[in-house]
Enzyme design. Structure first.
Site, PDB file in Angstrom:
ATOM      1  N   CYS A 145       0.833  -1.205   0.000  1.00  0.00           N
ATOM      2  CA  CYS A 145       0.000   0.000   0.000  1.00  0.00           C
ATOM      3  C   CYS A 145       0.872   1.262   0.000  1.00  0.00           C
ATOM      4  CB  CYS A 145      -0.919  -0.019   1.219  1.00  0.00           C
ATOM      5  SG  CYS A 145      -1.762   1.529   1.529  1.00  0.00           S
ATOM      6  N   CYS A 201       0.193   3.518   2.970  1.00  0.00           N
ATOM      7  CA  CYS A 201       0.816   2.994   4.186  1.00  0.00           C
ATOM      8  C   CYS A 201       2.307   3.323   4.197  1.00  0.00           C
ATOM      9  CB  CYS A 201       0.628   1.478   4.283  1.00  0.00           C
ATOM     10  SG  CYS A 201      -1.091   0.943   4.311  1.00  0.00           S
TER      11      CYS A 201
END
Length: 105
Positions: free
Chosen positions: A30, A33
């Site tokens: 991600c 993230c």
């Protein structure tokens, strides 16, 4: 201190052993993230509350148990129970304020 959990037992021990506790649910692939990681790391270094990370690739059952379906998701646990939940990353000041509000509620 920022710790990435390595077992479901470690997760349960942290959730039940620390009150309060901030948990970041993330996916290694991600981009949001990855971009949020330095902010989380800096927040953890301040020592306000313990911070752990849970990888969705390694522990999908934990994600399912807490209804996590977006990344990153942050949950403040108090007394072993989820208390406040936020989906998405945020700047440092917003993170500090969100955690502070969760701790004062």
């Amino acid at each position: 201190m920022l710790t990435q959990i390595e077992s479901t037992e470690q997760f349960e021990s942290a959730v039940n052993g620390y009150s309060p506790l901030l948990v970041e649910f993330f996916q290694p692939w991600c981009k949001y993230c990855q971009a949020f990681f330095p902010t989380l790391e800096e927040f953890a270094a301040q020592g306000t509350i313990p911070v752990i990370q849970v990888s969705g690739e390694e522990f999908p059952q934990i994600f399912d148990a807490y209804g996590v379906d977006s990344y990153p998701t942050l949950i403040v646990f108090r007394g072993g129970q989820p208390f406040a939940k936020h989906a998405g990353s945020m700047p440092m000041e917003e993170l500090k304020n969100w955690v502070e509000e969760a701790l004062q509620a």
